[in-house]
Design an enzyme around this catalytic site. Structure first.
Site, PDB file in Angstrom:
ATOM      1  CG  ASP A 182      -2.047   0.988   1.135  1.00  0.00           C
ATOM      2  OD1 ASP A 182      -2.295   1.509   0.034  1.00  0.00           O
ATOM      3  OD2 ASP A 182      -2.677   1.258   2.170  1.00  0.00           O
TER       4      ASP A 182
ATOM      5  CG  HIS B 197       0.487   2.308  -9.425  1.00  0.00           C
ATOM      6  ND1 HIS B 197       0.188   1.874  -8.149  1.00  0.00           N
ATOM      7  CD2 HIS B 197      -0.576   3.057  -9.807  1.00  0.00           C
ATOM      8  CE1 HIS B 197      -1.002   2.338  -7.779  1.00  0.00           C
ATOM      9  NE2 HIS B 197      -1.479   3.065  -8.772  1.00  0.00           N
TER      10      HIS B 197
ATOM     11  CG  LEU C  89       9.391 -17.433  -3.349  1.00  0.00           C
ATOM     12  CD1 LEU C  89       9.153 -17.366  -1.840  1.00  0.00           C
ATOM     13  CD2 LEU C  89      10.000 -16.109  -3.811  1.00  0.00           C
TER      14      LEU C  89
HETATM   15  C1  FPP Z   1      -1.482   0.348  -3.426  1.00  0.00           C
HETATM   16  O1  FPP Z   1      -1.126   1.683  -3.591  1.00  0.00           O
HETATM   17  C2  FPP Z   1      -1.057  -0.465  -4.522  1.00  0.00           C
HETATM   18  C3  FPP Z   1      -1.889  -1.027  -5.468  1.00  0.00           C
HETATM   19  C4  FPP Z   1      -3.355  -0.856  -5.494  1.00  0.00           C
HETATM   20  C5  FPP Z   1      -1.377  -1.841  -6.533  1.00  0.00           C
HETATM   21  C6  FPP Z   1      -0.078  -2.535  -6.295  1.00  0.00           C
HETATM   22  C7  FPP Z   1       0.462  -2.844  -7.603  1.00  0.00           C
HETATM   23  C8  FPP Z   1       1.765  -2.881  -7.966  1.00  0.00           C
HETATM   24  C9  FPP Z   1       2.886  -2.738  -7.021  1.00  0.00           C
HETATM   25  C10 FPP Z   1       2.150  -3.051  -9.395  1.00  0.00           C
HETATM   26  C11 FPP Z   1       1.435  -4.047 -10.250  1.00  0.00           C
HETATM   27  C12 FPP Z   1       1.476  -5.473  -9.846  1.00  0.00           C
HETATM   28  C13 FPP Z   1       2.206  -6.485 -10.401  1.00  0.00           C
HETATM   29  C14 FPP Z   1       1.910  -7.900 -10.031  1.00  0.00           C
HETATM   30  C15 FPP Z   1       3.299  -6.263 -11.370  1.00  0.00           C
HETATM   31  P1  FPP Z   1      -2.268   2.767  -3.690  1.00  0.00           P
HETATM   32  O2  FPP Z   1      -2.431   3.134  -5.122  1.00  0.00           O
HETATM   33  O3  FPP Z   1      -3.508   2.275  -3.027  1.00  0.00           O
HETATM   34  O4  FPP Z   1      -1.627   3.926  -2.889  1.00  0.00           O
HETATM   35  P2  FPP Z   1      -2.389   5.045  -2.044  1.00  0.00           P
HETATM   36  O5  FPP Z   1      -3.198   4.333  -0.998  1.00  0.00           O
HETATM   37  O6  FPP Z   1      -1.275   5.844  -1.484  1.00  0.00           O
HETATM   38  O7  FPP Z   1      -3.235   5.821  -3.021  1.00  0.00           O
END
Ligand code: FPP
Length: 252
Positions: free
Chosen positions: A26, A43, A137
């Site tokens: 997150d 991201h 893993l």
């Molecule tokens: C949370 O940050 C993160 C996500 C909703 C997506 C996580 C995805 C990735 C790390 C990349 C894609 C995945 C793969 C498998 C390659 P947020 O956007 O909710 O952050 P915020 O709460 O600060 O807005």
């Protein structure tokens, strides 16, 4: 946001790394906003942190690493952000799958596959097929995943079998429900880590984390590095796990 030094520096016992660690990645958006960057950059940096987390998990002897990459609820985000995330997932599979395979990583995807973009669906199946026999893993990617939806799918499947006369409803127990979950055959996570300072589960592994320890780190996901991973494991080792009993139990 402060560095995670609010918690004491851990001494990591590599021999006793938790068998299954699950992570709620997150804070990508907030990481980007704090730097005046677009969310897409957060991201993108999140994927770099994800790569490093997979490497570190292998080095620490963790056997299963589950990453919450896209929740069933994330579809409510703006179309542009969803497009960015889907593009990153495709890019990750294209660029990283061979190396994951060579390093002995078995990829498994949990979540609802119905209605997925056909290209993503095909990539998921190919990744699982290619890496099926690897055992260094297991990387479990939760994609279009929701814990309540997963439990509802399992219940529906058992109900269908009961309605067809193939299953006695009285024989349904926890183990049988578990056998219908997307995570069937995997150990439960003993440690769930969430970054960004938020302290909630957000529909992640609701059934499986019944006895997990939770560690909430005050850093955003793009800043999650080996030191943060070790810190979370160190905190895990300081917890007394009793599983509903009276005495502490050690192990994974
Ligand atoms: C949370 O940050 C993160 C996500 C909703 C997506 C996580 C995805 C990735 C790390 C990349 C894609 C995945 C793969 C498998 C390659 P947020 O956007 O909710 O952050 P915020 O709460 O600060 O807005």
């Amino acid at each position: 946001m402060p560095a995670p030094d609010a918690l004491a520096k851990p001494v990591v016992d590599y021999a006793a790394a938790p068998e299954h660690v699950a992570v709620i990645m997150d804070g990508n958006g907030r990481w980007a906003a704090a730097r005046g960057l677009p969310r897409s950059e957060g991201h993108r940096r999140g994927v770099a942190a994800l790569r490093q987390a997979v490497r570190t998990a292998g080095e620490l002897g963790i056997k299963v690493l589950t990453l919450y990459s896209f929740s069933a609820e994330n579809w409510s985000r703006p179309a542009e952000e969803i497009d960015d995330l889907m593009a990153l997932v495709k890019q990750f599979v294209r660029e990283d799958l061979d190396e994951l395979h060579r390093s002995g990583v078995c990829v498994r995807v949990i979540g609802d596959r119905s209605g997925l973009d056909p290209e993503i669906f095909r990539m998921i199946c190919e990744a699982e097929e290619l890496t099926r026999a690897n055992d260094r893993l297991t990387l479990v990617v939760a994609f279009n995943y929701g814990g309540r939806q997963e439990i509802a799918r399992a219940a529906r499947h058992l109900a269908e079998q009961a309605a067809a006369g193939r299953l006695d409803p009285m024989s349904i127990d926890a183990a049988m429900v578990e056998s219908q979950l997307d995570t069937a055959g995997l150990p439960d996570p003993s440690l769930v880590i969430r970054t960004s300072g938020e302290q909630r589960l957000s529909n992640f592994l609701l059934w499986q984390s019944a006895y997990a320890e939770f560690v909430f780190l005050p850093i955003h996901w793009p800043d999650f590095d080996r030191a943060a991973f070790e810190l979370a494991i160190g905190e895990f080792h300081r917890r007394e796990r009793r599983f509903g009993g009276l005495t502490a139990r050690t192990g994974s």
